[in-house]
Design a protein around this motif. Sequence first.
Motif, PDB file in Angstrom:
ATOM      1  N   PRO A 107      87.407  46.723  46.962  1.00  0.00           N
ATOM      2  CA  PRO A 107      88.831  46.486  46.656  1.00  0.00           C
ATOM      3  C   PRO A 107      89.755  47.624  47.066  1.00  0.00           C
ATOM      4  N   ASP A 108      89.210  48.809  47.396  1.00  0.00           N
ATOM      5  CA  ASP A 108      90.060  49.954  47.735  1.00  0.00           C
ATOM      6  C   ASP A 108      90.389  50.043  49.226  1.00  0.00           C
ATOM      7  N   GLY A 109      90.064  48.991  49.994  1.00  0.00           N
ATOM      8  CA  GLY A 109      90.486  48.961  51.389  1.00  0.00           C
ATOM      9  C   GLY A 109      89.417  49.300  52.407  1.00  0.00           C
ATOM     10  N   TYR A 110      88.157  49.374  51.973  1.00  0.00           N
ATOM     11  CA  TYR A 110      87.076  49.659  52.920  1.00  0.00           C
ATOM     12  C   TYR A 110      86.098  48.495  52.982  1.00  0.00           C
ATOM     13  N   CYS A 111      85.417  48.421  54.104  1.00  0.00           N
ATOM     14  CA  CYS A 111      84.495  47.324  54.376  1.00  0.00           C
ATOM     15  C   CYS A 111      83.355  47.878  55.212  1.00  0.00           C
ATOM     16  N   ALA A 112      82.164  47.305  55.058  1.00  0.00           N
ATOM     17  CA  ALA A 112      81.032  47.715  55.887  1.00  0.00           C
ATOM     18  C   ALA A 112      80.096  46.529  56.059  1.00  0.00           C
ATOM     19  N   HIS A 113      79.335  46.550  57.158  1.00  0.00           N
ATOM     20  CA  HIS A 113      78.323  45.526  57.368  1.00  0.00           C
ATOM     21  C   HIS A 113      77.166  46.128  58.141  1.00  0.00           C
ATOM     22  N   ASP A 114      76.020  45.445  58.107  1.00  0.00           N
ATOM     23  CA  ASP A 114      74.834  45.923  58.805  1.00  0.00           C
ATOM     24  C   ASP A 114      74.773  45.292  60.192  1.00  0.00           C
ATOM     25  N   MET A 115      74.576  46.141  61.198  1.00  0.00           N
ATOM     26  CA  MET A 115      74.531  45.678  62.580  1.00  0.00           C
ATOM     27  C   MET A 115      73.105  45.761  63.116  1.00  0.00           C
ATOM     28  N   GLY A 116      72.598  44.617  63.579  1.00  0.00           N
ATOM     29  CA  GLY A 116      71.366  44.576  64.336  1.00  0.00           C
ATOM     30  C   GLY A 116      71.696  44.251  65.781  1.00  0.00           C
ATOM     31  N   ARG A 117      70.693  43.959  66.560  1.00  0.00           N
ATOM     32  CA  ARG A 117      70.921  43.739  67.993  1.00  0.00           C
ATOM     33  C   ARG A 117      71.815  42.531  68.257  1.00  0.00           C
ATOM     34  N   TYR A 118      71.687  41.486  67.451  1.00  0.00           N
ATOM     35  CA  TYR A 118      72.430  40.254  67.713  1.00  0.00           C
ATOM     36  C   TYR A 118      73.398  39.899  66.578  1.00  0.00           C
ATOM     37  N   SER A 119      73.685  40.826  65.712  1.00  0.00           N
ATOM     38  CA  SER A 119      74.522  40.529  64.549  1.00  0.00           C
ATOM     39  C   SER A 119      75.940  40.154  64.948  1.00  0.00           C
TER      40      SER A 119
END
Length: 303
Positions: A107-119
């Motif tokens: 909620p504080d304005g940050y985001c993240a995701h996990d990246m693989g080869r085909y993500s």
Amino acid sequence: MLKRKLVFYRWTSVAGRPPFDPATVADRLSREIQSDRSYQLIDKDGVITAVEVVAAGDNREPAKFRLLALRGEEDRPFKWDADSSIGPISLLANEYPADATHVSIWPDGYCAHDMGRYSPRVSRLSFFLRQKMQEYVQFDPLYNEEAFKRLEEMAGQLRAFDLAMTKPEYSTRDRGTFGRLWPAVAGEELPSVRVTLGMGRYGPKDRYIDQDLEEELMELARNASDLLTGMVVRGRNRRTNRMEQVNLLTEKLSAEVEIPPRADIPSAPRVESVFFELEQAYKKHKRDGIFETSSTAELMRRD
């Protein structure tokens, strides 16, 4: 163990649209999916995306999604063996080959995701939310500050840009410079394109990209980051007088982790482990003040 890169972004509401609230959007999407399972899928120009809500979150905890890039019949892979060559992969009519990523939106304005080869990239999530729910959010990558210092030192002596771009409609932003570039290199039909702009390897060594074009391309990097899937800049560093290269894709704020696979799907990470690693990386960046020193468009505008 599966190797993944955790990539961080700053998310913001879109100007002129209602404020984006991750928990509220995730909760509404979850309820829509419960009443109609087909709601979680969108097929636009043959690009098929699905979204699952893992947790809605609240004003302290992140909203958690699984984002999937699906392959339709014309894009499906086939199997191969040395005896019988290629053959079809058996799937039911409502089944798809899928590549997935897991997205946490705090909620504080940050985001993240996990990246693989085909993500898939998070721009697919903003596209899905806009098309399905009329919810608007934009994701701006966070970069290592050193990358922008090097870009500043190359300003005025840039020789080439390598750009990888996705179709403008997959962005929350106005077309701007990108709207002028896209028809020139790809027409309107392709979902993505790669293009190199510059002097060429054998061009005069004392010639550089026109200043007006350089400014437009840098504006593209500043204001269309969810359109760009890759950007490599080459030029002469005014401080060192050497040719240098900055790859914005590899300069993103990220962390390398290893995640245990699911027992039933060796190529898929355990969901709870992915979100645990995302949370730990987020907390570490907060604790170490990394977010305050990481670079977004603001750094590119500094004198």
